[in-house]
Design a protein around this motif. Structure first.
Motif, PDB file in Angstrom:
ATOM      1  N   ILE A  71       7.325  12.615  -3.574  1.00  0.00           N
ATOM      2  CA  ILE A  71       8.774  12.430  -3.540  1.00  0.00           C
ATOM      3  C   ILE A  71       9.054  11.516  -2.361  1.00  0.00           C
ATOM      4  O   ILE A  71       8.803  11.880  -1.212  1.00  0.00           O
ATOM      5  CB  ILE A  71       9.523  13.764  -3.372  1.00  0.00           C
ATOM      6  CG1 ILE A  71       9.235  14.674  -4.554  1.00  0.00           C
ATOM      7  CG2 ILE A  71      11.019  13.520  -3.209  1.00  0.00           C
ATOM      8  CD1 ILE A  71       9.791  16.071  -4.414  1.00  0.00           C
ATOM      9  N   SER A  72       9.541  10.334  -2.631  1.00  0.00           N
ATOM     10  CA  SER A  72       9.800   9.366  -1.578  1.00  0.00           C
ATOM     11  C   SER A  72      11.222   9.507  -1.070  1.00  0.00           C
ATOM     12  O   SER A  72      12.173   9.513  -1.835  1.00  0.00           O
ATOM     13  CB  SER A  72       9.592   7.949  -2.106  1.00  0.00           C
ATOM     14  OG  SER A  72       9.978   7.024  -1.118  1.00  0.00           O
ATOM     15  N   PHE A  73      11.341   9.596   0.248  1.00  0.00           N
ATOM     16  CA  PHE A  73      12.661   9.622   0.871  1.00  0.00           C
ATOM     17  C   PHE A  73      12.990   8.255   1.483  1.00  0.00           C
ATOM     18  O   PHE A  73      13.929   8.109   2.250  1.00  0.00           O
ATOM     19  CB  PHE A  73      12.723  10.717   1.939  1.00  0.00           C
ATOM     20  CG  PHE A  73      12.688  12.096   1.348  1.00  0.00           C
ATOM     21  CD1 PHE A  73      13.800  12.640   0.753  1.00  0.00           C
ATOM     22  CD2 PHE A  73      11.521  12.826   1.372  1.00  0.00           C
ATOM     23  CE1 PHE A  73      13.769  13.900   0.199  1.00  0.00           C
ATOM     24  CE2 PHE A  73      11.469  14.099   0.820  1.00  0.00           C
ATOM     25  CZ  PHE A  73      12.601  14.630   0.223  1.00  0.00           C
ATOM     26  N   THR A  80       3.980   5.802  -3.674  1.00  0.00           N
ATOM     27  CA  THR A  80       5.222   6.317  -4.254  1.00  0.00           C
ATOM     28  C   THR A  80       5.186   6.358  -5.778  1.00  0.00           C
ATOM     29  O   THR A  80       6.034   6.992  -6.390  1.00  0.00           O
ATOM     30  CB  THR A  80       6.443   5.492  -3.800  1.00  0.00           C
ATOM     31  OG1 THR A  80       6.334   4.165  -4.318  1.00  0.00           O
ATOM     32  CG2 THR A  80       6.566   5.456  -2.301  1.00  0.00           C
ATOM     33  N   GLU A  81       4.214   5.691  -6.384  1.00  0.00           N
ATOM     34  CA  GLU A  81       4.094   5.711  -7.842  1.00  0.00           C
ATOM     35  C   GLU A  81       3.469   6.994  -8.358  1.00  0.00           C
ATOM     36  O   GLU A  81       3.555   7.283  -9.553  1.00  0.00           O
ATOM     37  CB  GLU A  81       3.271   4.511  -8.308  1.00  0.00           C
ATOM     38  CG  GLU A  81       3.961   3.183  -8.077  1.00  0.00           C
ATOM     39  CD  GLU A  81       3.082   1.999  -8.416  1.00  0.00           C
ATOM     40  OE1 GLU A  81       1.900   2.190  -8.748  1.00  0.00           O
ATOM     41  OE2 GLU A  81       3.587   0.868  -8.336  1.00  0.00           O
ATOM     42  N   GLU A 141       0.833  -1.214   0.000  1.00  0.00           N
ATOM     43  CA  GLU A 141       0.000   0.000   0.000  1.00  0.00           C
ATOM     44  C   GLU A 141       0.862   1.255   0.000  1.00  0.00           C
ATOM     45  O   GLU A 141       0.567   2.228  -0.688  1.00  0.00           O
ATOM     46  CB  GLU A 141      -0.958  -0.014   1.196  1.00  0.00           C
ATOM     47  CG  GLU A 141      -2.006  -1.105   1.120  1.00  0.00           C
ATOM     48  CD  GLU A 141      -2.848  -1.051  -0.150  1.00  0.00           C
ATOM     49  OE1 GLU A 141      -3.302   0.049  -0.529  1.00  0.00           O
ATOM     50  OE2 GLU A 141      -3.056  -2.103  -0.767  1.00  0.00           O
ATOM     51  N   ILE A 142       1.940   1.250   0.769  1.00  0.00           N
ATOM     52  CA  ILE A 142       2.846   2.406   0.805  1.00  0.00           C
ATOM     53  C   ILE A 142       3.509   2.597  -0.553  1.00  0.00           C
ATOM     54  O   ILE A 142       3.638   3.716  -1.050  1.00  0.00           O
ATOM     55  CB  ILE A 142       3.911   2.228   1.908  1.00  0.00           C
ATOM     56  CG1 ILE A 142       3.236   2.339   3.284  1.00  0.00           C
ATOM     57  CG2 ILE A 142       5.034   3.245   1.775  1.00  0.00           C
ATOM     58  CD1 ILE A 142       4.119   1.941   4.447  1.00  0.00           C
ATOM     59  N   LEU A 143       3.937   1.498  -1.170  1.00  0.00           N
ATOM     60  CA  LEU A 143       4.603   1.594  -2.472  1.00  0.00           C
ATOM     61  C   LEU A 143       3.664   2.103  -3.553  1.00  0.00           C
ATOM     62  O   LEU A 143       4.109   2.758  -4.495  1.00  0.00           O
ATOM     63  CB  LEU A 143       5.215   0.253  -2.863  1.00  0.00           C
ATOM     64  CG  LEU A 143       6.437  -0.149  -2.042  1.00  0.00           C
ATOM     65  CD1 LEU A 143       6.884  -1.559  -2.405  1.00  0.00           C
ATOM     66  CD2 LEU A 143       7.577   0.835  -2.215  1.00  0.00           C
ATOM     67  N   PRO A 184      15.609   4.925  -5.339  1.00  0.00           N
ATOM     68  CA  PRO A 184      16.311   6.074  -5.914  1.00  0.00           C
ATOM     69  C   PRO A 184      15.734   6.455  -7.264  1.00  0.00           C
ATOM     70  O   PRO A 184      15.126   5.639  -7.947  1.00  0.00           O
ATOM     71  CB  PRO A 184      17.748   5.577  -6.065  1.00  0.00           C
ATOM     72  CG  PRO A 184      17.610   4.102  -6.206  1.00  0.00           C
ATOM     73  CD  PRO A 184      16.422   3.718  -5.366  1.00  0.00           C
ATOM     74  N   ALA A 185      15.916   7.700  -7.627  1.00  0.00           N
ATOM     75  CA  ALA A 185      15.451   8.175  -8.923  1.00  0.00           C
ATOM     76  C   ALA A 185      16.273   7.486 -10.018  1.00  0.00           C
ATOM     77  O   ALA A 185      17.503   7.475  -9.960  1.00  0.00           O
ATOM     78  CB  ALA A 185      15.620   9.685  -9.015  1.00  0.00           C
ATOM     79  N   PRO A 186      15.618   6.890 -11.004  1.00  0.00           N
ATOM     80  CA  PRO A 186      16.330   6.165 -12.053  1.00  0.00           C
ATOM     81  C   PRO A 186      17.380   7.012 -12.779  1.00  0.00           C
ATOM     82  O   PRO A 186      18.420   6.496 -13.184  1.00  0.00           O
ATOM     83  CB  PRO A 186      15.222   5.746 -13.029  1.00  0.00           C
ATOM     84  CG  PRO A 186      13.983   5.747 -12.216  1.00  0.00           C
ATOM     85  CD  PRO A 186      14.172   6.822 -11.182  1.00  0.00           C
TER      86      PRO A 186
END
Length: 62
Positions: free
Chosen positions: A30-32, A24-25, A19-21, A37-39
């Motif tokens: 912005i996920s810390f 992040t989509e 659910e958390i992931l 990591p940013a691709p």
């Protein structure tokens, strides 16, 4: 073809991590969190050189 699952499979709920992931989509988030990591920050060329070097030197080793 029909999928058959054990009766207990109906009791399984979605995990908290899943659910958390999902959140992040979303592009405005912005996920810390670690592990996401940013691709565009991956050193692709450096990784290519390292992979090629390892495969060249160790690829035939069994």
């Amino acid at each position: 073809m029909e999928n058959k699952f054990a009766e207990r499979a109906r009791l399984v709920s979605s995990s908290e991590t899943r659910e958390i992931l999902k959140v992040t989509e979303r592009p405005e988030v912005i996920s810390f969190a670690g592990g996401l990591p940013a691709p565009e920050l991956f050193p692709v060329e450096v990784l290519k050189v390292a992979c090629n070097e390892v495969l060249h030197e160790e690829g035939a080793v069994k």
